[in-house]
Design a protein around this motif. Structure first.
Motif: not given
Length: 260
Positions: A18-31, A49-50, A72-76, A120-126
């Motif tokens: 995604a171009d900017g911050e979203m509440s869909s992402f890989l990495g980071g912490k649960p939002l 994991i996202g 949907l929160l994904f854990f592994y 610590e890295k986050i990849k925002y998704l669309k």
């Protein structure tokens, strides 16, 4: 692309940067809007994991068997790295559906989660509409001749193009075997699928007789943008029964890891 191939396509969603911050992402912490119980196995916390915000990603109910809202929160299990072919792998992953209303806030990880198991890295998704196609091993061998089969495999790769192959719904991009729906049906039912014997046992035959409505919930590709490497350039495939997903039930989601 000829009509034979075009007829095989299945609509799904491709997940891209995604171009900017979203509440869909890989990495980071649960939002999340409400605190969730962090999943654990053998009294150790799983790695987060996202997450997918369904209102963002599944606009206009593009995937009609998913809820319209919620996250949907994904854990592994980043310590044991389960593959999903063993019934004992259950609990080595988790999909949590959180649909609280109000302000979203980052939830801190448990204090006993190893730092390396939280990116610590986050990849925002669309999401983008996408047409997925079945692996050639799924196709009736009489449908495509040898030359068409070769062209088809090349087409699959060109259809995805460059970039990680993150996806919701549709046909998976299989790295190893392409019988994952059956593997989910058997392994979640208590059958060990690490060898051919499991597929041929009486318990497997009984499970195969039941309706199989497993759907691809998330295909999570290896992604260097967030230092995610699943085995040797592999993928995590999260699956859910359509009947469960329509009822917003994700506790029994199954996961399969494949790599090169």
């Amino acid at each position: 692309m000829n009509e034979k191939i075009s007829a095989l396509g299945n609509k799904c969603l491709r997940l891209v940067t995604a171009d900017g911050e979203m509440s869909s992402f890989l990495g980071g912490k649960p939002l999340v809007a409400t605190h969730v119980l962090w999943p654990r196995k053998h009294d150790k916390p799983l790695g987060f994991i996202g997450q997918i915000d369904l209102a963002e990603i599944n606009r206009n109910s593009a995937i009609d068997w998913l809820p319209e809202i919620g996250r949907l929160l994904f854990f592994y299990d980043l310590h044991e790295w389960p593959w999903g072919f063993d019934p004992d792998d259950k609990g080595g992953w988790a999909v949590i559906y959180e649909n609280g209303l109000g302000e979203l806030k980052f939830q801190e990880a448990p204090s006993d989660l190893a730092p390396e198991y939280l990116s610590e890295k986050i990849k925002y998704l669309k999401s983008e509409p996408f047409i997925s196609y079945p692996d050639s091993r799924r196709i009736d061998p009489n449908r495509l001749d040898w030359e068409e089969d070769t062209e088809y495999d090349e087409f699959i790769d060109s259809n995805y193009g460059a970039g990680p192959r993150h996806q919701i719904g549709g046909f998976p991009y299989a790295i190893q075997n392409d019988t994952m729906e059956e593997e989910c049906q058997l392994a979640s039912g208590g059958v060990y699928c690490g060898n051919s014997e499991g597929y041929d046992c009486k318990q497997a035959e009984a499970l195969k007789a039941h309706p199989n409505d497993w759907r691809l919930l998330l295909q999570f590709d290896s992604d260097e943008d967030i230092d995610a490497m699943w085995g040797d350039m592999g993928m995590l495939y999260f699956w859910v029964r359509e009947s469960d997903a329509r009822a917003a039930g994700f506790d029994d989601a199954w996961m399969i890891l494949q790599c090169y």
